[in-house]
Design an enzyme around this catalytic site. Sequence first.
Site, PDB file in Angstrom:
ATOM      1  N   GLY A   1     -11.487  -9.309   6.923  1.00 18.93           N
ATOM      2  CA  GLY A   1     -12.471  -8.266   7.201  1.00 18.93           C
ATOM      3  C   GLY A   1     -11.920  -6.857   7.207  1.00 18.93           C
TER       4      GLY A   1
ATOM      5  N   HIS B   1       0.847  -1.189   0.000  1.00 16.67           N
ATOM      6  CA  HIS B   1       0.000   0.000   0.000  1.00 16.67           C
ATOM      7  C   HIS B   1       0.889   1.248   0.000  1.00 16.67           C
ATOM      8  CE1 HIS B   1      -3.671   2.257   0.648  1.00 16.67           C
ATOM      9  NE2 HIS B   1      -3.009   2.977   1.533  1.00 16.67           N
TER      10      HIS B   1
END
Length: 216
Positions: free
Chosen positions: A148, A113
């Site tokens: 999640g 990222h």
Amino acid sequence: MSASCRVAVLASGAGSNLSAVLDACELPDFPAEVVLVISNRRRCGALDIARARDIDALALPVADHGDDAVARDHAMVRALRAAHVELVVCAGYDRVLSDEVLAAFPNAILNIHPSLLPAFGGGMRAVEDALATGVKISGCTVHLLAAGAVDAGPIVLQAAVEVHDDDDADSLRRRIHEQEWRLLPEAIALWATGRLLPTGSRVRILRRGRLREGVG
Ligand code: GRF
């Protein structure tokens, strides 16, 4: 444990990180090989790069799966298993992976990222948001993907990149990319040699490797 860790790269874009990983895989003694590249796009630079280097490239657009991302990811897990993949690397993959993918590869999915997480996670505008916020230091993060969560999970490696006064998104992104090309192969090598020890929310990097089966 096979001699070389079998890696699949998931990508949606230009594929410069994929190129960096493939270059690293050609170095003598690099402990991993890319055996499969998967994209959620029918066409993208990453798929072209894979095909040009004779690596299996699979386009899995959700439209081919009744617009059902869970069904698409089911096909992805089948392809990953068929290729005997051990480690999945998200290198500019712009979709959230389903629970089935995460469960199939516990502590075995790396994501890169373009920010120093947890800052500026959860979106595609990390570089723009860093500039807009006025931070003086940004960078990139490689982490294990947690169930999640988007752009979250135990951090493996980070590199800082100074923000210059005259930076725009393109110039800052370019310098962050240069660090990503270094960091992602390093993280893959650490994983492949069993040197990552995830403990709760943290990852310890071991001096000496363990069997890969011991990761997680
Ligand atoms: C990278 O900056 C990565 O951090 C982000 O998407 C970008 C992909 O770039 N997740 P590329 O396709 O590897 O050139």
